[in-house]
Design a protein around this motif. Structure first.
Motif, PDB file in Angstrom:
ATOM      1  N   LYS A 227       0.690  -1.113  -0.034  1.00 16.65           N
ATOM      2  CA  LYS A 227      -0.004   0.070  -0.014  1.00 16.65           C
ATOM      3  C   LYS A 227       0.886   1.306   0.123  1.00 16.65           C
ATOM      4  O   LYS A 227       0.369   2.281  -0.260  1.00 16.65           O
TER       5      LYS A 227
ATOM      6  N   ASP B 270       0.409   3.212  -3.203  1.00 20.64           N
ATOM      7  CA  ASP B 270      -0.760   3.964  -3.239  1.00 20.64           C
ATOM      8  C   ASP B 270      -0.480   5.427  -2.292  1.00 20.64           C
ATOM      9  O   ASP B 270      -0.825   6.456  -2.840  1.00 20.64           O
TER      10      ASP B 270
ATOM     11  N   SER C  68       1.576   7.893  -4.411  1.00 25.29           N
ATOM     12  CA  SER C  68       0.748   8.436  -5.288  1.00 25.29           C
ATOM     13  C   SER C  68      -0.199   9.627  -4.593  1.00 25.29           C
ATOM     14  O   SER C  68      -0.295  10.599  -5.337  1.00 25.29           O
ATOM     15  N   LEU C  69      -0.576   9.294  -3.633  1.00 27.85           N
ATOM     16  CA  LEU C  69      -1.369  10.156  -2.867  1.00 27.85           C
ATOM     17  C   LEU C  69      -0.521  11.521  -2.497  1.00 27.85           C
ATOM     18  O   LEU C  69      -0.855  12.684  -2.721  1.00 27.85           O
TER      19      LEU C  69
ATOM     20  N   LYS D 149      -0.166   0.757 -10.665  1.00 24.12           N
ATOM     21  CA  LYS D 149      -1.103   1.792 -10.910  1.00 24.12           C
ATOM     22  C   LYS D 149      -0.478   3.237 -10.608  1.00 24.12           C
ATOM     23  O   LYS D 149      -0.804   4.248 -11.339  1.00 24.12           O
ATOM     24  N   ALA D 150       0.567   3.306  -9.762  1.00 21.64           N
ATOM     25  CA  ALA D 150       1.237   4.417  -9.563  1.00 21.64           C
ATOM     26  C   ALA D 150       1.990   4.883 -10.812  1.00 21.64           C
ATOM     27  O   ALA D 150       2.152   6.115 -11.190  1.00 21.64           O
TER      28      ALA D 150
ATOM     29  N   GLU E 214      -7.874   8.347  -7.325  1.00 19.09           N
ATOM     30  CA  GLU E 214      -7.619   6.970  -7.336  1.00 19.09           C
ATOM     31  C   GLU E 214      -6.772   6.373  -6.275  1.00 19.09           C
ATOM     32  O   GLU E 214      -7.234   5.293  -5.804  1.00 19.09           O
ATOM     33  N   SER E 215      -5.898   6.989  -5.708  1.00 19.13           N
ATOM     34  CA  SER E 215      -5.030   6.467  -4.695  1.00 19.13           C
ATOM     35  C   SER E 215      -5.854   6.253  -3.402  1.00 19.13           C
ATOM     36  O   SER E 215      -5.734   5.317  -2.537  1.00 19.13           O
TER      37      SER E 215
ATOM     38  N   SER F 166      -8.091   3.418  -3.112  1.00 15.91           N
ATOM     39  CA  SER F 166      -7.539   2.390  -3.020  1.00 15.91           C
ATOM     40  C   SER F 166      -7.055   2.169  -1.483  1.00 15.91           C
ATOM     41  O   SER F 166      -7.246   1.103  -0.814  1.00 15.91           O
TER      42      SER F 166
END
Length: 396
Positions: free
Chosen positions: A79, A82, A85-86, A147-148, A202-203, A206
């Motif tokens: 995680k 994610d 990314s945030l 995804k990142a 998106e982040s 997740s």
């Protein structure tokens, strides 16, 4: 597990390429923007600065996500990807609003500066480079299932578009339309903020264990293609980085053994992994509800009818199991073929009694003439007679 780590290593390559590209472009744009007095070029340069920070955060996140599971992180550190990314989206929000504020102040002050059209050349070069990086990172994101990195690739594309916008703004300003330069700078900040918003949504989705319902529907359709599964009772999905974890409850035929149910569960796990790339699946199995026609009273009627059919020599091939055994009064044992060959019509069945040995095994006892008949019926998909014995009735 090893494949997921390899995917993250592959994603690192894309982040490093992006960082090096943005370092070069941001330095060139900021220097040229100040020298050529172009607000849009400066805005584009700051956009690339935010991209550097974001990709550094992404790179750190990817490397931390590769750490193996430990006592405090039983599911691993996936995680963190994610989370990176945030953080990237928050940085982009800050830079975007800062550039927007600066541009609006210049519009209000009505500052007019002649812009050198040479800046347009840098804009075109930047657009071409960023589009190439976008294609490369898109390819890597598909290979690594990151995804990142996919979000970073989207940012690369928006940078290519904003660089083209910068070129248009500079050319417009050189033809005495200076306001266009500042308006394009505002448009560029919109792309920065829009990309930041998309990555943030998106982040955070997740990180809060959100999951795409359409994927769950696809999983269910594929699971129901596997025989002997009655129903997908429930599904829960969550992502850890680019890894998908599923919790599934399946209803199966209650006649299945533990071994058979386990085999089917293994099939489901393999199918989800191969077809959808699911990282881990936990399956709970429950017995499907007993059909109406399998309630004891209905089974009694059904087996009585089948005993009558057998007694009359009808449908023997269907009603007798392949390993059927028949024991006559004299103790002679007959198999299915031998029994079928010598079957004779007898008188009507009397005093039929049913004893339930288990949900799928029943014992039938009845009298025909002066002979007691005992049958064992087993249900596996359909009811079949597996054993029959004749016994001479004792005289009172």
């Amino acid at each position: 597990m090893n494949q997921s780590v390899s995917n993250l290593k592959l994603a690192e390559r894309g982040a490093i390429i992006s960082i090096l590209t943005y370092l070069f472009l941001s330095a060139a744009k900021l220097a040229a923007g100040h020298l050529l007095h172009s607000s849009s070029l400066v805005a584009d340069g700051f956009n690339n600065v935010s991209d550097i920070i974001g990709n550094v955060a992404l790179l750190i996140g990817i490397r931390l996500a590769r750490q193996p599971a430990d006592r405090d992180h039983r599911f691993g550190h996936w995680k963190i990807e994610d989370l990176a990314s945030l953080i990237t989206s928050i940085i982009m929000f800050y830079v975007g609003f800062d550039v927007l504020r600066d541009t609006i102040q210049k519009i209000i002050s009505r500052e007019e500066i002649v812009i050198d059209p040479l800046g347009a050349i840098l804009g075109v070069i930047s657009a071409v480079i960023m589009f190439a990086v976008y294609l490369y990172n898109t390819y890597l994101s598909k290979q690594s299932k990151s995804k990142a990195l996919k979000a970073a690739a989207k940012d690369n594309l928006s940078d290519a578009v904003t660089s083209l916008g910068t070129t248009i703004a500079i050319l417009a300003s050189s033809f005495n339309f200076p306001l266009v330069d500042k308006l394009v700078a505002i448009v560029i900040t919109f792309f920065i903020l829009k990309t930041a918003y998309d990555i943030f949504i998106e982040s955070s989705f997740s990180l809060s264990d959100g999951f795409d319902e359409h994927l769950l529907e696809d999983y269910q359709k594929s699971i129901m293609e596997i025989p002997k599964i009655s129903k997908v009772k429930s599904q829960r999905g969550r992502t850890y980085g680019s890894n998908i974890y599923l919790d599934i409850t399946l209803e199966m035929n209650p006649d299945l053994s533990v071994y058979e149910s386990h085999e089917i569960a293994d099939q489901v796990e393999s199918m989800l992994s191969d077809r959808f790339g699911v990282f881990d699946t936990d399956i709970h199995i429950e017995p499907a509800p007993i059909p109406e026609d399998e309630i004891l009273d209905n089974v009694y009627k059904k087996l009585l009818m089948r005993e009558q059919l057998i007694d009359q020599g009808n449908q023997l091939e269907e009603l007798l199991a392949e390993d059927f055994i028949y024991i006559r009064q004299d103790g002679q044992e007959l198999d299915k073929d031998a029994y079928k060959a010598e079957k004779e019509l007898t008188s009507a069945i009397k005093e039929l009694h049913l004893t339930s040995i288990s949900q799928k095994t029943k014992l039938i006892r009845y009298q025909v003439g002066d002979t007691i008949h005992t049958s064992i019926w087993r249900r596996h998909e359909t009811w079949q007679n597996i054993f029959h014995q004749e016994t001479k009735k004792e005289k009172d």
